[in-house]
Scaffold this active site. Structure first.
Site, PDB file in Angstrom:
ATOM      1  N   ALA A  93      -1.258   0.010  13.358  1.00  0.00           N
ATOM      2  CA  ALA A  93      -1.631   1.573  12.670  1.00  0.00           C
ATOM      3  C   ALA A  93      -3.165   1.701  13.011  1.00  0.00           C
ATOM      4  O   ALA A  93      -3.859   1.095  12.863  1.00  0.00           O
ATOM      5  CB  ALA A  93      -1.273   1.285  11.270  1.00  0.00           C
ATOM      6  N   ASP A 142       0.098  -8.478   1.519  1.00  0.00           N
ATOM      7  CA  ASP A 142      -0.939  -7.461   0.710  1.00  0.00           C
ATOM      8  C   ASP A 142      -1.687  -8.380  -0.017  1.00  0.00           C
ATOM      9  O   ASP A 142      -1.448  -9.352  -0.861  1.00  0.00           O
ATOM     10  CB  ASP A 142      -0.022  -6.596  -0.034  1.00  0.00           C
ATOM     11  CG  ASP A 142      -1.020  -5.066   0.086  1.00  0.00           C
ATOM     12  OD1 ASP A 142      -0.592  -4.122   0.546  1.00  0.00           O
ATOM     13  OD2 ASP A 142      -2.010  -5.204  -0.456  1.00  0.00           O
ATOM     14  N   GLY A 147       0.937  -1.277   0.077  1.00  0.00           N
ATOM     15  CA  GLY A 147       0.031  -0.017  -0.123  1.00  0.00           C
ATOM     16  C   GLY A 147       0.898   1.373  -0.066  1.00  0.00           C
ATOM     17  O   GLY A 147       2.018   1.138   0.033  1.00  0.00           O
ATOM     18  N   PHE A 148       0.316   2.467   0.054  1.00  0.00           N
ATOM     19  CA  PHE A 148       0.837   3.651   0.164  1.00  0.00           C
ATOM     20  C   PHE A 148       1.937   3.854   1.135  1.00  0.00           C
ATOM     21  O   PHE A 148       3.081   3.902   0.903  1.00  0.00           O
ATOM     22  CB  PHE A 148      -0.073   4.622  -0.141  1.00  0.00           C
ATOM     23  CG  PHE A 148       0.312   6.230   0.539  1.00  0.00           C
ATOM     24  CD1 PHE A 148       1.063   6.638  -0.170  1.00  0.00           C
ATOM     25  CD2 PHE A 148      -0.533   6.753   1.701  1.00  0.00           C
ATOM     26  CE1 PHE A 148       1.697   8.043   0.218  1.00  0.00           C
ATOM     27  CE2 PHE A 148       0.019   7.925   2.018  1.00  0.00           C
ATOM     28  CZ  PHE A 148       1.049   8.510   1.357  1.00  0.00           C
ATOM     29  N   ILE A 149       1.570   3.636   2.394  1.00  0.00           N
ATOM     30  CA  ILE A 149       2.403   3.779   3.422  1.00  0.00           C
ATOM     31  C   ILE A 149       3.224   2.699   3.502  1.00  0.00           C
ATOM     32  O   ILE A 149       4.522   2.797   3.795  1.00  0.00           O
ATOM     33  CB  ILE A 149       1.666   4.249   5.023  1.00  0.00           C
ATOM     34  CG1 ILE A 149       0.653   5.435   4.659  1.00  0.00           C
ATOM     35  CG2 ILE A 149       2.597   4.178   6.012  1.00  0.00           C
ATOM     36  CD1 ILE A 149      -0.238   5.739   6.077  1.00  0.00           C
ATOM     37  N   LEU A 167      -0.340  -2.640   9.178  1.00  0.00           N
ATOM     38  CA  LEU A 167      -0.875  -1.490   8.317  1.00  0.00           C
ATOM     39  C   LEU A 167      -2.183  -2.172   7.424  1.00  0.00           C
ATOM     40  O   LEU A 167      -2.711  -1.052   6.998  1.00  0.00           O
ATOM     41  CB  LEU A 167       0.126  -0.759   7.248  1.00  0.00           C
ATOM     42  CG  LEU A 167       1.365  -0.197   7.964  1.00  0.00           C
ATOM     43  CD1 LEU A 167       2.329   0.060   6.936  1.00  0.00           C
ATOM     44  CD2 LEU A 167       0.850   0.913   8.642  1.00  0.00           C
ATOM     45  N   TYR A 187     -15.612   3.323  10.424  1.00  0.00           N
ATOM     46  CA  TYR A 187     -14.127   3.149  10.273  1.00  0.00           C
ATOM     47  C   TYR A 187     -13.422   3.660  11.753  1.00  0.00           C
ATOM     48  O   TYR A 187     -12.551   2.970  11.997  1.00  0.00           O
ATOM     49  CB  TYR A 187     -13.481   4.159   9.255  1.00  0.00           C
ATOM     50  CG  TYR A 187     -12.063   4.128   8.877  1.00  0.00           C
ATOM     51  CD1 TYR A 187     -11.440   3.016   8.775  1.00  0.00           C
ATOM     52  CD2 TYR A 187     -11.436   5.482   9.050  1.00  0.00           C
ATOM     53  CE1 TYR A 187      -9.977   3.177   8.529  1.00  0.00           C
ATOM     54  CE2 TYR A 187     -10.232   5.514   8.880  1.00  0.00           C
ATOM     55  CZ  TYR A 187      -9.253   4.326   8.573  1.00  0.00           C
ATOM     56  OH  TYR A 187      -7.992   4.241   8.572  1.00  0.00           O
ATOM     57  N   LYS A 220     -11.341   0.964  14.100  1.00  0.00           N
ATOM     58  CA  LYS A 220     -10.007   1.181  14.282  1.00  0.00           C
ATOM     59  C   LYS A 220      -9.778   1.160  16.039  1.00  0.00           C
ATOM     60  O   LYS A 220      -8.771   0.948  16.660  1.00  0.00           O
ATOM     61  CB  LYS A 220      -9.302   2.364  13.747  1.00  0.00           C
ATOM     62  CG  LYS A 220      -9.062   2.209  12.138  1.00  0.00           C
ATOM     63  CD  LYS A 220      -8.410   0.794  11.832  1.00  0.00           C
ATOM     64  CE  LYS A 220      -7.019   0.791  12.147  1.00  0.00           C
ATOM     65  NZ  LYS A 220      -6.268  -0.332  11.403  1.00  0.00           N
TER      66      LYS A 220
END
Ligand code: UDP
Length: 324
Positions: free
Chosen positions: A117, A31, A10-12, A76, A149, A153
């Site tokens: 995360a 992933d 992913g991005f991060i 993540l 969301y 989390k």
């Protein structure tokens, strides 16, 4: 050190992989390519210190095997992006809650350390600015999908901290505040890549609501530096850390900055929330992290300027448009 990164394509995750490889660590990525992409990890495929598996964090036997092969886990993998969350609430809740249960259960078997995360969304509608880690979380009603969301989390955080307390697992929670930078896609609703793509294409820049809502944008390089620092700091276990920049900007001003940086004459178009998302959508007006704890622990705070961030993202979107 051998580091297992869930959501590593992913991005991060891919920026974290890059940083850890540069620091001499070994990296193993899991992933499912739902919001991640092979293109993000393509540059590391030939690196002997890098390995990856395509699969889901909900696959217990697979996650246990990969956790066992590594010294530490950075979790993540999650359903992210406001658009995705509003459109797919069941997927969001199940991925975020069940996935984290599987990962925590796997690390707890050998009491291996994990960085979990989380997100600034957990502060919900709190108006006590800036947000400090011990502050109350102010959730919206369950009839608004957006808060699913935040709640999913928050539950991850509770579960992680419970594993720390009850089972002695070294769990560190990081709450990420609007992480942005190259490789982030606007596909799932994130504002900066969306604005940059619109500006370089000369299309209208779509500001939702009045545009007077504000955010603090943190360069992904600062975010992964912080994650790495906390990952290597044993004293961080059992604690929650805000990771973000505390420079606030309104979405209207962000739209202007992007337009100026792109040298674009795109119109700035205001779209009511009900048209942009679902009816009754609730946004957060302000979201500023208190990063005192992060700075006290690591000796630094995210400091890449907003101008630099905007410049990096516009450059990437311009290059993407030219190669399309
Ligand atoms: N936003 C916007 N136009 C877009 C996408 C987002 O004006 O095309 C707004 C969104 O309503 C929010 C802010 O930009 O107020 C940040 O949105 P993003 O989804 O990037 O992150 P959030 O902080 O909401 O998680």
């Amino acid at each position: 050190m051998k580091v297992f990164i869930t959501g590593g394509a992913g991005f991060i995750g891919s920026h974290l992989a890059e940083r850890l490889l540069a620091g001499g660590h070994q990296v193993l990525v899991l992933d499912n390519l739902s919001t991640g992409a092979m293109a993000n990890i393509d540059p590391y495929l030939d690196n002997p210190s890098f390995d990856y598996r395509i699969g889901t964090v909900r696959d217990g036997p697979l996650v246990r095997e990969l956790v066992d092969r590594c010294d530490i886990t950075v979790h993540l993998a999650a359903a992210v992006g406001v658009r995705l969350i509003v459109e797919q609430p069941v997927h969001t809740i199940e991925t975020n809650v069940h996935g984290t249960e599987v990962v925590l259960d796997s690390v707890s078997r050998k009491r291996k350390p994990i960085v979990l995360a989380s997100t600034s969304e957990v502060y919900g509608k709190s108006d006590k600015i800036p947000f400090a880690e011990a502050d109350d979380l102010v959730m919206g009603a369950t009839t608004h999908a957006r808060w699913a969301y935040a709640c999913s989390k928050a539950l991850d955080e509770w579960l992680g901290l419970a594993y720390h307390r009850d089972k002695g697992v070294p769990v560190t929670v990081v709450r990420l505040f609007n992480t942005v930078g190259p490789r982030q896609t606007g596909q799932y609703g994130m504002v900066l890549p969306t604005f940059a793509a619109q500006a370089v294409a000369g299309e209208p820049i779509t500001v939702f609501g009045t545009g007077e809502q504000a955010r603090c944008f943190c360069h992904v390089d600062d975010a992964v530096r912080s994650i790495e620092g906390l990952m290597l700091d044993e004293s961080a276990a059992g604690q929650v850390f805000n990771v973000g920049s505390d420079r606030e900007v309104t979405i209207n001003r962000l739209a202007e900055m992007v337009r100026e940086e792109a040298g674009s004459d795109s119109e700035i178009l205001h779209i009511p929330y009900d048209e942009a998302y679902a009816e009754g959508f609730e946004d957060m007006q302000r979201r500023v992290p208190d990063v005192t704890k992060l700075e006290r622990t690591l000796g630094y705070r995210p400091e890449t300027s907003l101008e630099q961030i905007v410049s990096d993202v516009v450059a990437e979107q311009r290059a993407a448009l030219q190669s399309a």
